[in-house]
Design a protein around this motif. Sequence first.
Motif, short mmCIF file in Angstrom:
data_model
loop_
_atom_site.label_atom_id
_atom_site.label_comp_id
_atom_site.label_asym_id
_atom_site.label_seq_id
_atom_site.Cartn_x
_atom_site.Cartn_y
_atom_site.Cartn_z
N ASP A 1 83.38 -5.61 16.05
CA ASP A 1 82.50 -6.41 16.88
C ASP A 1 81.51 -7.22 16.05
O ASP A 1 81.19 -8.36 16.39
N GLU A 2 81.01 -6.64 14.96
CA GLU A 2 80.08 -7.38 14.12
C GLU A 2 80.78 -8.41 13.25
O GLU A 2 80.35 -9.56 13.15
N LEU A 3 81.88 -8.03 12.62
CA LEU A 3 82.52 -8.92 11.65
C LEU A 3 83.38 -10.01 12.28
O LEU A 3 83.41 -11.14 11.79
N ILE A 4 84.07 -9.70 13.35
CA ILE A 4 85.01 -10.66 13.92
C ILE A 4 84.46 -11.31 15.19
O ILE A 4 84.45 -12.53 15.32
N LEU A 5 84.01 -10.50 16.12
CA LEU A 5 83.52 -11.05 17.38
C LEU A 5 82.10 -11.59 17.26
O LEU A 5 81.68 -12.41 18.08
N LYS A 6 81.37 -11.11 16.26
CA LYS A 6 79.99 -11.55 15.97
C LYS A 6 79.07 -11.45 17.19
O LYS A 6 78.16 -12.24 17.37
N ASN A 7 79.30 -10.43 18.01
CA ASN A 7 78.47 -10.25 19.20
C ASN A 7 77.71 -8.92 19.19
O ASN A 7 77.27 -8.45 20.22
N TYR A 8 77.57 -8.34 18.00
CA TYR A 8 77.01 -7.00 17.94
C TYR A 8 76.42 -6.78 16.56
O TYR A 8 76.96 -7.24 15.56
N LYS A 9 75.28 -6.11 16.48
CA LYS A 9 74.70 -5.73 15.20
C LYS A 9 74.99 -4.25 14.99
O LYS A 9 74.38 -3.39 15.62
N TYR A 10 75.95 -3.95 14.12
CA TYR A 10 76.38 -2.58 13.90
C TYR A 10 75.38 -1.84 13.04
O TYR A 10 74.92 -2.36 12.02
N SER A 11 75.02 -0.64 13.42
CA SER A 11 73.96 0.10 12.73
C SER A 11 74.41 0.77 11.43
O SER A 11 73.57 1.15 10.62
#
Length: 60
Positions: A30-40
């Motif tokens: 989600d963070e790397l590809i979809l760019k819609n999330y900040k992974y903790s």
Amino acid sequence: MVLRSETKNESIFIENPKHIQQCHVEGMRDELILKNYKYSSTGASGLHTNWIMDKILREH
């Protein structure tokens, strides 16, 4: 897991999920590809977790 007290001994088995790393993989995606999330989870947090686990496991 074993719980022991003066009056009771209790054993509990907690089974690992079938796909134990699925949430981790989805968070990275989600963070790397979809760019819609900040992974903790970061390299720094992984290093810290590894340090803690190393301390715990060396005691046994």
